[in-house]
Motif scaffolding. Structure first.
Motif, short mmCIF file in Angstrom:
data_model
loop_
_atom_site.label_atom_id
_atom_site.label_comp_id
_atom_site.label_asym_id
_atom_site.label_seq_id
_atom_site.Cartn_x
_atom_site.Cartn_y
_atom_site.Cartn_z
N UNK A 99 1.38 -4.07 -10.74
CA UNK A 99 1.90 -3.10 -9.77
C UNK A 99 0.75 -2.75 -8.83
N UNK A 100 0.79 -3.27 -7.62
CA UNK A 100 -0.32 -3.09 -6.69
C UNK A 100 -0.54 -1.62 -6.32
N UNK A 101 0.47 -0.78 -6.52
CA UNK A 101 0.33 0.65 -6.19
C UNK A 101 -0.38 1.43 -7.28
N UNK A 102 -0.59 0.81 -8.43
CA UNK A 102 -1.36 1.45 -9.50
C UNK A 102 -2.81 0.97 -9.52
N UNK A 103 -3.17 0.19 -8.54
CA UNK A 103 -4.50 -0.40 -8.50
C UNK A 103 -5.32 0.19 -7.36
N UNK A 104 -6.39 -0.45 -7.01
CA UNK A 104 -7.28 0.05 -5.96
C UNK A 104 -6.51 0.28 -4.67
N UNK A 161 -7.08 -0.32 -1.61
CA UNK A 161 -7.02 -1.41 -0.63
C UNK A 161 -5.92 -2.42 -0.95
N UNK A 162 -5.40 -2.39 -2.17
CA UNK A 162 -4.31 -3.30 -2.55
C UNK A 162 -2.92 -2.72 -2.24
N UNK A 163 -2.85 -1.46 -1.87
CA UNK A 163 -1.55 -0.79 -1.69
C UNK A 163 -0.76 -1.30 -0.49
N UNK A 164 -1.43 -1.79 0.53
CA UNK A 164 -0.74 -2.26 1.73
C UNK A 164 -0.47 -3.75 1.64
N UNK A 166 12.71 -8.79 -0.38
CA UNK A 166 12.52 -7.91 -1.52
C UNK A 166 11.14 -8.12 -2.12
N UNK A 167 10.71 -7.14 -2.91
CA UNK A 167 9.41 -7.18 -3.57
C UNK A 167 9.60 -6.87 -5.05
N UNK A 168 8.99 -7.70 -5.90
CA UNK A 168 9.01 -7.48 -7.34
C UNK A 168 7.56 -7.40 -7.79
N UNK A 169 7.21 -6.31 -8.46
CA UNK A 169 5.82 -6.17 -8.92
C UNK A 169 5.76 -5.46 -10.25
N UNK A 170 4.68 -5.75 -10.97
CA UNK A 170 4.42 -5.04 -12.21
C UNK A 170 5.14 -5.57 -13.43
#
Length: 155
Positions: free
Chosen positions: A105-110, A112-115, A124-128
């Motif tokens: 899940x890129x939103x739980x990481x650094x 700079x990875x959120x965008x 669609x986006x699948x993460x985590x």
């Protein structure tokens, strides 16, 4: 008639299973490819190609190759997620649905990875979900590309 999809993977994903397993797990990219091929076959989709590159230009070339051949595209842009306007521009030329996949899940990481530039072109986006994210992406493409997979549309 078989509907084709393509799967593209960005930098360092060739090291899955050994690179930061606490983040990315121990499943290898070869394992994920096998899972994808089996899932695509079960869904009535043809996996046209499953590729990985550490080079941005190569990924762009493969997106262009998929145009007119693949009905849908799955991309894990990895480190290019938050940096590549060039991959975004190439994805915008692809006419079918695009699913962006991230193992973590890129939103739980650094921060700079959120965008994600890639999300501007993604359907669609699948993460985590780890490796299962690819399988869910194939399921989503099957639903989008094969209307008979949706009961109310098959009637």
């Amino acid at each position: 008639m078989t509907t084709s999809i393509a799967v593209l993977n960005g930098p360092s994903l060739n090291l899955l299973g050994e690179r930061e397993p606490h983040i990315y797990g121990t499943t290898t990219l070869a394992d994920i490819e096998q899972m994808c091929r089996e899932c695509a076959r079960a869904q009535g989709l043809d996996l046209l190609f499953f590729r990985q590159s550490n080079h941005e230009g190569q990924i762009i070339d493969w997106i262009q190759e998929a145009r007119g051949k693949a009905a849908g595209l799955i991309i894990n842009p990895a480190g290019f997620t938050s940096t590549s306007i060039a991959i975004l521009d190439s994805l915008k030329t692809f006419s079918g649905p695009i699913i962006e996949v991230h193992l973590s899940n890129i939103h739980q990481r650094e921060s700079y990875r959120h965008h994600s530039y890639i999300s501007y072109a993604a359907t669609g986006v699948i993460m985590g979900l780890g490796a299962q994210g690819y399988v869910r992406a194939i399921d989503a493409l099957a639903t989008m590309l094969l209307p008979a997979k949706i009961p109310e549309l098959a009637e």
